[in-house]
Design an enzyme around this catalytic site. Structure first.
Site, PDB file in Angstrom:
ATOM      1  N   HIS A 253      45.544  30.277  62.766  1.00  0.00           N
ATOM      2  CA  HIS A 253      45.940  30.041  64.150  1.00  0.00           C
ATOM      3  C   HIS A 253      45.689  31.287  64.995  1.00  0.00           C
ATOM      4  CE1 HIS A 253      48.236  26.890  62.069  1.00  0.00           C
ATOM      5  NE2 HIS A 253      48.236  26.237  63.223  1.00  0.00           N
ATOM      6  N   ASP A 327      40.076  21.087  61.919  1.00  0.00           N
ATOM      7  CA  ASP A 327      41.387  21.618  62.282  1.00  0.00           C
ATOM      8  C   ASP A 327      41.374  21.837  63.789  1.00  0.00           C
ATOM      9  OD1 ASP A 327      43.953  22.549  62.064  1.00  0.00           O
ATOM     10  OD2 ASP A 327      43.518  24.006  60.495  1.00  0.00           O
TER      11      ASP A 327
END
Length: 999
Positions: A253, A327
């Site tokens: 992230h 993702d």
């Protein structure tokens, strides 16, 4: 980690191959950690043949027809729009909602992934968005541990790390089934789970609890079971994060993690779970943002944008034909590689079907359409993904979309079966790693036990459950040396480490906590119970001083409850550690502990009972309280050795007074007979000191020569001896104004007046002799018939004390209460408890002239100093249930034999049923239509009632224990009499209990 050495030639050969070395000698350059990982992950996966592969969502001719018909009508922008799954929220304002509306209308997006919000709000938005979309939308959610990962008012299942400790794969499949049913009910088609990452790096900041463990077979087995359950309910499972995010030390992230392993190592380890689940029919896979130079040589190219990874490896080499999803494209691990639009195009060209959470849909659509127009994206490539997306929309039923019904959505998502499963999961997950000198389970309840809390989260469920087994004292101090001084008087110290139950929170012991733990363990017999991820143990340098070590994985109410059950043996430990802990504990370590037959705790559904039916008890209790039949009450129901219902209602009085709690004490009146006097008598019978024909004169020579000398034990115990029902002994000690006479009472205690009857009221010591003489001299009934009499148990107290030379109080305490953990059960409770935890039984205006609170209500028992054979015990429903469970188990509880099953059977036999007397020896039976039961229990059932408004009943046929305690006599017994009994409150509750049983 442990330094595992590769011992066999085969192992060395595989290790050499995996690390791409030419000889065993060259393999020594690999770290010990890598050696250990490889040594635990050497099994090579053999792909299934085409015939063996599992197909959950089969193709059909109708599917092909539908896909063809939709695809032929689509414009280019509609086709491109199908590639995007956009972030949506149900907790944002109208600006966000209108933004999604616009993306659906103007850019024809094909899917949404919902994040934070609530289920009803999400369902309403889903209906809105679906109505606006020409082609029905895919709805996804990232709900690894259930919808609660994203939505309020929904259920949360355990972390994968917790599930990784469970050995029964059927339970994992049930978790998947629950998740699948809930997702489908909410109109969700994709759950982005299970996580297939193997957490071989304990410092992994983003996977950790999200992984099933550090070995590929454990991860694959658990994930496959979860997937099977979810997909069996028509919801797509999405395995992630391909090709494996488990051995990284950074979070994708925030940055692009590097996985610096060879192709061979990745193939052997990281890809193993993906291969397994592909063959088991997994519908979709998520490609992670990872930098893997051995798979993609382009510097800093994330795997999600790599043709080598997504097309060559995933599709061509591994043969995956399901949906491929990136993702989130807004994550820094991908966004740092290319800007919005360019990143989306690169990911699509790499071979992904669905582009997840794009930063800029209009720009991405523009880029892909431009690439289509210039030939970079071919019609074949676009059709491949769009047609696959449409095919999966058909498989999930979107060819016939129906709006989500919201009226019952909340209750449908939060069923009692959820908690029932959760209990089973923790019963199978919680892991015992040390059990020196068999400190677990704690069998000896006579010892002194302390509890010390570490960590910064709640512990109330753990402590309250521990205290349901025996007295456990919470000890705290700001100084560890002072704490240890306090702990010297305790035999065992339970240390609970409680951390906030959030997946990404830090769970490590602080330096101060480690120091405290060390000092406490060095000086005490310590059981350490860790209510957080097992990696928290990494910071403990050694475990030598810790006698018992329990890993409970999470700090939830149910995990705390089950862990306390394991500590006291109501449940046996079954879990196996899913990760290794330095040199101390290895993967799959986990000791089994002994299960001893103490009462445990679970949901009604786990014992084949209905929570919704049992909830009707609330209505009956409210009726009793509102009708002034009793100001408050406690109810406990247990089945098959598990408490399935425990609740307290109302207040101590009708005025502003304390609310009734589960631990409060009630005067149980005649129930004293069967939880104090009777079990002691049963032991005498078991020891052959008395038999059914023993005459009273033999039992108690005091009655020799009286009209009662030949009463047999059997007749005495069945109230078939002709004794009078009772005599108001107290009346002879009052003056004409009903005040205690100075001849018999003193306001202060002295050598002559020491029998305490109430506050500032002491009876003459010799009055007990008067009571016994009155009983001895009373005539027997002329006709031999059943007549319930308190005299039976008054006489039995005399018998027990005469034969044993011990008081009934000490007999009950030492023979039963101390070893059963009945620490709230006692005569004269004011000697042990504060008055405010004892429900008052009466405002006495005829004898003691005060509120009777903490003193026995029964007048004769009061005149015996509060200790009588027929009354005097104070207790709570949980404690009483322990004794009744002992009876249900025919004399055995907690691994202790108190008397034989044969003895119990004699006492529970209806000896005079042929003569219409439905009684056992000391026990009530059903007693016909006017008896104390709902008549819906079996003939083998037994129990007793109490004048103050109590009832206990056990039914061996259904294995039910039912306890009802109240103070219906407060403030007084009215002219209307026992309204609680007349309105059959206790019987109606018993009827509900019976009706709740569905198996």
């Amino acid at each position: 980690m442990k330094n595992y050495f590769i011992k066999t030639t085969l192992s060395l050969a595989i290790l050499s191959l995996v690390i791409n070395c030419k000889s065993v000698k060259e393999a020594t350059i690999v770290s010990n950690q890598e050696k250990e990982i490889l040594s635990k992950n050497q099994e090579v996966y053999t792909p299934k043949t085409k015939a063996e592969k599992v197909v959950f969502f089969k193709d059909s001719d109708k599917e092909k027809q539908w896909v063809d018909s939709i695809y032929k009508q689509m414009t280019l922008d509609e086709k491109v729009g199908q590639l995007f799954m956009v972030s949506a929220y149900s907790n944002k304002d109208t600006t966000h909602i209108h933004k999604i509306d616009k993306l659906i209308k103007d850019f024809k997006i094909g899917a949404l992934i919902f994040f934070q919000g609530g289920p009803v709000r999400q369902a309403k938005l889903t209906n809105r968005y679906q109505a606006a979309s020409k082609v029905p939308l895919f709805i996804g959610i990232d709900a690894e541990w259930g919808l609660n990962m994203r939505l309020d008012s929904t259920y949360r299942y355990p972390w994968n790390m917790t599930l990784g400790a469970i050995q029964d794969l059927k339970l994992l499949e049930q978790v998947g089934e629950h998740m699948g049913k809930e997702s489908k009910r909410l109109g969700v088609h994709f759950n982005f789970a299970p996580v297939l990452d193997i957490n071989t790096n304990p410092k992994n900041p983003i996977i950790g609890n999200r992984s099933f463990g550090e070995t590929k077979t454990n991860v694959a087995n658990k994930a496959a079971a979860l997937m099977k359950g979810a997909q069996s309910h028509g919801v797509f499972s999405t395995g992630k994060h391909f090709p494996g995010h488990g051995d990284t030390a950074t979070d994708s992230h925030k940055t692009l993690p590097t996985v610096a392993f060879t192709k061979e190592r990745i193939d052997l380890v990281e890809l193993y779970p993906f291969k397994r689940l592909f063959d088991d029919g997994m519908a979709s896979v998520m490609v992670g943002h990872l930098n893997i130079p051995s798979l993609e040589p382009t510097e800093n190219m994330p795997t999600s944008a790599s043709y080598n990874v997504v097309t060559n490896l995933l599709q061509k080499q591994l043969g995956f034909e399901g949906l491929i999803i990136t993702d989130g494209l807004g994550m820094k691990g991908a966004a740092n590689f290319k800007g919005p639009g360019d990143l989306d195009l690169a990911a699509f060209l790499a071979g992904n079907d669905i582009l997840l959470c794009p930063d800029d849909v209009p720009l991405a659509v523009q880029k892909i359409m431009a690439a289509y127009n210039d030939g970079t994206v071919t019609e074949e490539r676009l059709a491949h993904s769009v047609r696959k997306i449409l095919a999966y929309k058909y498989k999930i039923g979107l060819n016939n979309f129906k709006p989500i019904e919201t009226n019952t959505l909340q209750s449908d998502l939060n069923t009692p079966e959820n908690d029932a499963l959760q209990y089973k999961l923790f019963e199978n997950a919680i892991t015992v790693l040390k059990n020196k000198s068999e400190i677990l389970p704690i069998k000896d309840l006579n010892q002194k036990i302390a509890y010390v809390k570490l960590g910064d989260d709640t512990n109330s469920a753990f402590v309250s459950t521990l205290k349901k087994y025996t007295e456990v004292t919470e000890i705290s101090n700001t100084n560890v040396d002072s704490l240890n001084i306090e702990l010297k008087k305790y035999n065992t110290v339970i240390v609970g480490f409680h951390k906030l139950d959030k997946a990404w929170e830090k769970h490590e012991f602080s330096e101060i906590e480690l120091f405290w733990l060390k000092k406490i363990a060095e000086n005490n017999n310590v059981i350490l119970d860790v209510f957080t991820k097992p990696y928290s143990l990494l910071s403990i340098p050694d475990f030598d001083a810790i006698k018992g070590l329990v890993v409970s994985y999470q700090n939830s109410v149910i995990s705390q409850t089950v862990s306390a059950e394991i500590i006291f043996g109501a449940v046996d430990a079954k879990g196996k550690l899913p990760v290794s802990i330095n040199d101390a504990f290895d993967v799959n370590d986990g000791l089994t502990t002994e299960k001893i037959n103490r009462l445990g705790f679970t949901t009604p559904e786990n014992e084949d009972m209905s929570s919704s039916t049992l909830s009707k008890i609330d209505v009956i209790a409210a009726k009793a309280i509102n009708g002034k039949m009793a100001p408050g009450m406690q109810v406990v129901v247990a089945r098959r050795g598990k408490v399935v219902f425990q609740k307290s209602y109302g207040n101590h009085t009708y005025d502003d007074s304390p609310k009734v709690t589960d631990s409060d004490l009630y005067d149980v009146a005649s129930i004293s007979k069967i939880i104090s006097t009777l079990p002691n008598v049963m032991q005498m019978y078991d020891q052959k000191k008395v038999n059914l024909d023993t005459p009273l004169k033999t039992m108690l020579p005091y009655f020799a020569g009286s009209n009662k000398e030949n009463i047999s034990f059997k007749n005495l115990m069945t109230h078939y001896a002709g004794l009078q029902a009772w005599i108001p002994f107290y009346k002879a000690t009052l003056d004409k104004d009903n005040n205690p006479m100075a001849k018999y009472y003193s306001k202060t205690a002295n050598s002559e007046f020491s029998t305490k009857v109430a506050d500032s009221l002491f009876l003459r010591n010799d009055y007990h002799d008067t009571i016994m003489k009155i009983i001895k001299d009373t005539p027997l009934s002329i006709k031999k018939e059943y007549k319930y009499s308190d005299f039976t148990f008054i006489i039995l107290k005399e018998y027990l004390e005469y034969q044993t030379k011990k008081s009934l109080e000490s007999l009950s305490q030492n023979n039963f209460y101390s070893t059963l953990g009945m620490n709230y059960t006692t005569y004269n409770p004011l000697q042990k408890f504060d008055r405010n935890v004892i429900a008052p039984s009466e405002v006495d205006n005829y004898f003691r002239h005060q509120t009777v609170q903490g003193y026995v209500h029964d007048m004769a028992a009061a005149m015996e100093g509060g200790v009588a054979g027929h009354a005097g015990i104070f207790s709570n429903a949980m404690d009483v249930a322990k004794m009744m469970q002992l009876f249900l188990q025919k004399g055995n509880y907690g691994g202790i034999n108190y008397f034989s099953p044969e003895t119990f059977d004699v006492f529970n036999t209806c000896h005079f049923c042929s003569e219409g007397i439905e009684r056992g020896l000391g026990f009530d039976k059903r007693l016909g239509k006017d008896g104390p039961t709902c008549q819906c229990v079996s003939p083998s059932s037994f129990g007793h009632t109490g004048f103050t408004g109590d009832m206990v009943w056990v039914d061996p046929a259904t294995e039910i224990v039912y306890v009802f305690l109240s103070n219906r006599t407060y403030p007084e017994v009215t002219a209307a009499g026992n309204v609680l009994a007349k309105d059959k409150i206790r019987e109606d509750i018993q009827k509900v209990i019976q009706e709740s049983i569905f198996k």
